[in-house]
Design an enzyme around this catalytic site. Sequence first.
Site, short mmCIF file in Angstrom:
data_model
loop_
_atom_site.label_atom_id
_atom_site.label_comp_id
_atom_site.label_asym_id
_atom_site.label_seq_id
_atom_site.Cartn_x
_atom_site.Cartn_y
_atom_site.Cartn_z
N LYS A 111 0.79 -1.09 -0.20
CA LYS A 111 0.21 -0.04 0.08
C LYS A 111 1.20 1.01 -0.22
CE LYS A 111 -4.20 -1.24 0.63
NZ LYS A 111 -4.31 -2.44 -0.71
N LYS A 194 -5.15 -15.56 -10.41
CA LYS A 194 -6.76 -15.35 -10.27
C LYS A 194 -7.70 -14.67 -9.95
CE LYS A 194 -6.66 -14.28 -5.02
NZ LYS A 194 -7.21 -15.15 -3.14
N LYS A 197 -10.34 -7.92 -7.49
CA LYS A 197 -11.45 -7.58 -7.79
C LYS A 197 -10.39 -6.25 -8.26
CE LYS A 197 -12.84 -6.20 -3.17
NZ LYS A 197 -13.73 -6.79 -2.44
#
Length: 329
Positions: A111, A194, A197
Amino acid sequence: MKTVLSGIRSTGHLHLGNYFGALKNFTQLQHKANCFFFIADLHSLTTHPKPEDNRKNIKIILSEYLASGLDPEQSVLYVQSSVPEISELYALLNMMAYKGELERTASFKDKVRKQPENVNAGLLTYPVLMSADILIHRAQWVPVGKDQEQHLEIARVLARRFNKMYGTPVFPEPQAYNFGEDLVKIPGLDGTGKMGKSEGNGIYLIDDEKTIRKKVMRAVTDSGPTEPNSPMSPGTANLFDLLSVVSEPDVVSFFKEQYDNCTIRYGDLKKQLAEDIARHTLPIKARIEEIYNNESYLKQVVEQGAEKARQSARATMKLVRDAMGINVF
Ligand code: TRP
């Protein structure tokens, strides 16, 4: 009965990975365990602070959870921010979490790279809040993906540290819950990893038939097999993985044979895949829309969930405060 807990951040729509990889299993699990499912709206604030987004996203995930078959009578279904005891435990656990260990978590470093303009303390203490989510119900099992294992390890460290520091076994150490044979891999459509979002490679439960078809038709493949039984490229293998989740076994073997004898036309495979995905998701989409528009039902679910979750949370907080000596009067 074991206590199982799972949370999801409210930052976007649920995709096929969420559904086939987790939710579908949760609908079974809720008959076999003491289940807590919640929307981690406080966690979402570390990256998504806008009120208009929050209001909408909480409603969206809640509707999508309900439409997918989570039953508020069988499970405790709630919104994190409506259980203030979680924030209280978060504050207390923060006093025994070390800056160094939090700075070392992969998600924090990630982040810091991704949003250097907003490295807030909530990002640093994200795993402490997640620990509070789990420990507040003294949950034993937490179904998590690989990316959350490090957070779960921190929850175990804090549980152990608390028990040791205050000399009383308040918290069990939460374990990763594994669906075993029921665990299915849901790859994205871009031939990489995979479905996720943030990757922009997903099909959402809310997608209409046309969108599903468009996304599937655009999925990454290759120029086709030229020799019998040749190995598959990652993109093609992903399509077969998806097909095996949504289609009948004879459909899968039909295309597999065509692949093996080099007669396959990916367009046909994709058409079938899109159709079979839609067969699963369109009824859910219809329910999502119905539930999303039923404001009074959603309100009732959230209130009932908060009530049940707070009952469990209050019992834990009594033990915590007693152990810490912060309820003398
Ligand atoms: N961090 C999780 C995620 O991004 C969401 C989450 C928050 C969670 N609290 C939790 C998951 C507690 C399991 C248990 O996916």
